[in-house]
Design an enzyme around this catalytic site. Structure first.
Site, short mmCIF file in Angstrom:
data_model
loop_
_atom_site.label_atom_id
_atom_site.label_comp_id
_atom_site.label_asym_id
_atom_site.label_seq_id
_atom_site.Cartn_x
_atom_site.Cartn_y
_atom_site.Cartn_z
N ARG A 295 0.81 -1.23 0.00
CA ARG A 295 0.00 0.00 0.00
C ARG A 295 0.84 1.28 0.00
O ARG A 295 0.36 2.35 0.38
CB ARG A 295 -0.99 0.01 1.17
CG ARG A 295 -1.99 -1.13 1.11
CD ARG A 295 -3.06 -0.99 2.19
NE ARG A 295 -4.03 -2.07 2.08
CZ ARG A 295 -3.93 -3.23 2.72
NH1 ARG A 295 -2.89 -3.46 3.52
NH2 ARG A 295 -4.84 -4.16 2.58
N LYS B 25 1.92 11.27 -10.53
CA LYS B 25 1.00 10.42 -11.30
C LYS B 25 1.72 9.14 -11.69
O LYS B 25 2.85 9.18 -12.21
CB LYS B 25 0.53 11.14 -12.56
CG LYS B 25 -0.70 11.99 -12.40
CD LYS B 25 -1.19 12.44 -13.76
CE LYS B 25 -2.44 13.26 -13.67
NZ LYS B 25 -2.92 13.69 -15.00
N GLU C 64 6.15 18.59 -24.55
CA GLU C 64 5.64 18.86 -23.21
C GLU C 64 6.16 20.20 -22.68
O GLU C 64 5.46 20.87 -21.91
CB GLU C 64 6.03 17.72 -22.26
CG GLU C 64 5.31 16.41 -22.53
CD GLU C 64 3.84 16.41 -22.09
OE1 GLU C 64 3.39 17.42 -21.50
OE2 GLU C 64 3.15 15.41 -22.34
N LYS D 83 5.16 22.78 -13.60
CA LYS D 83 4.49 21.58 -13.11
C LYS D 83 4.53 21.53 -11.59
O LYS D 83 3.54 21.13 -10.95
CB LYS D 83 5.12 20.33 -13.71
CG LYS D 83 4.31 19.09 -13.38
CD LYS D 83 4.59 17.92 -14.30
CE LYS D 83 3.56 16.83 -14.07
NZ LYS D 83 3.82 15.62 -14.89
N GLU E 172 -5.76 16.51 -9.33
CA GLU E 172 -6.43 16.95 -10.55
C GLU E 172 -7.88 17.34 -10.32
O GLU E 172 -8.78 17.00 -11.08
CB GLU E 172 -6.34 15.84 -11.62
CG GLU E 172 -6.35 16.35 -13.04
CD GLU E 172 -5.94 15.30 -14.04
OE1 GLU E 172 -4.95 15.54 -14.75
OE2 GLU E 172 -6.58 14.23 -14.10
N ARG F 51 -4.73 21.27 -12.06
CA ARG F 51 -3.84 20.30 -12.67
C ARG F 51 -4.33 19.82 -14.04
O ARG F 51 -3.54 19.38 -14.88
CB ARG F 51 -3.63 19.10 -11.74
CG ARG F 51 -2.58 18.13 -12.29
CD ARG F 51 -2.07 17.15 -11.27
NE ARG F 51 -1.02 16.33 -11.85
CZ ARG F 51 -0.24 15.52 -11.16
NH1 ARG F 51 -0.37 15.42 -9.86
NH2 ARG F 51 0.70 14.82 -11.76
N ASN G 265 -3.02 18.81 -19.07
CA ASN G 265 -3.48 17.89 -20.10
C ASN G 265 -3.73 18.59 -21.44
O ASN G 265 -4.33 17.99 -22.34
CB ASN G 265 -4.75 17.17 -19.65
CG ASN G 265 -4.49 16.14 -18.57
OD1 ASN G 265 -3.71 15.22 -18.76
ND2 ASN G 265 -5.12 16.32 -17.42
N HIS H 110 -3.63 16.70 -24.74
CA HIS H 110 -3.52 15.27 -24.45
C HIS H 110 -4.76 14.46 -24.82
O HIS H 110 -4.66 13.26 -25.04
CB HIS H 110 -3.20 15.06 -22.97
CG HIS H 110 -1.77 15.33 -22.63
ND1 HIS H 110 -1.17 16.55 -22.87
CD2 HIS H 110 -0.82 14.54 -22.07
CE1 HIS H 110 0.10 16.49 -22.48
NE2 HIS H 110 0.33 15.30 -21.99
N HIS I 103 -3.69 11.32 -26.74
CA HIS I 103 -3.82 9.96 -26.21
C HIS I 103 -4.62 9.08 -27.16
O HIS I 103 -4.35 7.87 -27.28
CB HIS I 103 -4.49 9.99 -24.84
CG HIS I 103 -3.58 10.38 -23.73
ND1 HIS I 103 -4.03 10.71 -22.48
CD2 HIS I 103 -2.23 10.49 -23.67
CE1 HIS I 103 -3.01 11.00 -21.69
NE2 HIS I 103 -1.90 10.88 -22.40
N HIS J 249 5.11 9.69 -27.37
CA HIS J 249 4.08 10.47 -26.68
C HIS J 249 4.14 11.95 -27.09
O HIS J 249 3.09 12.56 -27.37
CB HIS J 249 4.28 10.33 -25.17
CG HIS J 249 3.39 11.22 -24.35
ND1 HIS J 249 2.03 11.00 -24.24
CD2 HIS J 249 3.66 12.33 -23.62
CE1 HIS J 249 1.50 11.94 -23.46
NE2 HIS J 249 2.48 12.75 -23.07
#
Length: 356
Positions: free
Chosen positions: A118, A140, A182, A223, A233, A237, A241, A244, A248, A260
């Protein structure tokens, strides 16, 4: 040396310098770990072995594990293999994982760390430009499934991030070009100086002896500020994206064979055209997107004839709510908004604008 603080529930630092292996080992020891697993891709086996020596010199027990390259390393089989190894080596909650590699490794190493017992510590050591400015910072983590990219994951902040600028000199030019998407994204959403640099001298923006170190620091600072205010998010945040949603979808359609950053570049053009059609930005800002991306060799178009498939992928995007497709859009350089629920006709028109 540049050190950027990332605030939030579990504050940490991003260290940007050269020759950082000894400092990485010192940090690993300082976390209280007895054992460290170094996870790396095949192409950086030698740097992984070198880092392992530094870790051992600090008295740490080291397990070095190689995983498949790029997105192949983010399939479900990879974390299962690493969980088994962690069990065999009796890794406890006080031990740590080092993600040494590109964005796929930092994503996946973070996911394994988040889920083992965990949550154990993860130290991110990005070796590609994309990982330095995006994947390694922000907590992330994720793996891919047949349904899409990073749909299985967790938020798990690193104990530290170490960006070694020397690694830029070993990267192929194509890696630096792709990773630059990016950086450009962070310029459009939050830091206009980044955009100015690309307009001023595109070649210098790809040069480790030119603007590139400054651009890395600026992009990481953007960032760090964003995730420090909004780790999970809930709002701000989401701006990270930008480009994206469509990007994606391209990656999924291409079975992750596209880099990417190149998919994001096309995604930036898609949302720029969609935003212009909605009256959010003028034609000059669309042209600026295309000019900057083209100036460093990033794609600005995608092949026609695949709208339906790409649309279905966009309907499964993580940002969607209640079946509504949601985009991050600009109202100007450094100013963002949400564009929600565009019609299929609007989406098709944006796709047609970038298709050739």
């Amino acid at each position: 040396m540049t050190t950027i603080a990332v605030n939030g529930p579990a504050p940490y630092e991003v260290v940007i310098d050269q020759g950082l292996d000894a400092r990485i080992a010192e940090h690993a020891k300082a976390t209280g770990a007895d054992k460290v697993m170094v996870v790396h891709q095949p192409s950086i086996a030698a740097p992984a072995a070198q880092l392992a020596k530094h870790l051992q010199a600090e008295g740490l027990q080291v397990v070095v594990e190689e995983v498949p390259d790029a997105e192949a390393g983010k399939r479900v089989a990879t974390p299962i293999m690493l969980w088994d190894r962690l069990g065999e080596e009796n890794f406890s909650r006080t031990d740590a994982i080092v993600g040494l590699g590109g964005g796929a490794v930092t994503d996946m190493a973070g996911f394994v760390a988040a889920t083992w017992m965990r949550g154990i510590k993860v130290i991110q050591v990005p070796t590609t430009l994309l990982a330095m400015v995006d994947a390694a910072v922000g907590g992330k983590t994720g793996i891919n499934t047949a349904a899409g990219k990073n749909l299985v994951g967790a938020f798990h902040e690193p104990s530290a991030v170490f960006i070694d600028l020397e690694r830029l000199r070993t990267l192929p030019a194509d890696e630096i070009i792709a990773g630059s998407a990016e950086i450009i994204k962070t310029g459009f959403i939050h830091d206009p100086v980044i955009i100015e640099r690309y307009e001023q001298d595109p070649a210098a923006c790809l040069d480790p002896d030119g603007f590139l170190p400054e651009l890395i620091a600026r992009s990481v600072a953007v960032k760090a500020k964003v995730v420090g205010e909004d780790l999970k998010e809930a709002g701000l945040r989401e701006t990270l994206n930008y480009g994206h949603t469509f990007g994606h979808a391209v990656e999924l359609r291409e079975n992750y064979s596209w880099r990417h950053g190149k998919a994001v570049a096309v995604g930036l053009m898609f949302i720029a055209h969609l935003s212009h059609a909605r009256g959010l930005i003028d034609a000059s800002l669309v042209a600026q997107h295309e000019r900057i991306l083209h100036s460093i060799g990033l794609p600005t178009t995608y092949e026609p004839g695949h709208f339906d498939e790409l649309y279905q992928a966009m309907t499964r995007d993580k940002k969607n709510r209640h079946g509504t497709i949601r985009f991050v859009a600009l109202t100007g350089v450094g100013s963002t908004t949400r564009l929600e629920g565009p019609s299929i006709d609007e989406l098709r028109a944006a796709y047609d604008a970038i298709s050739q």
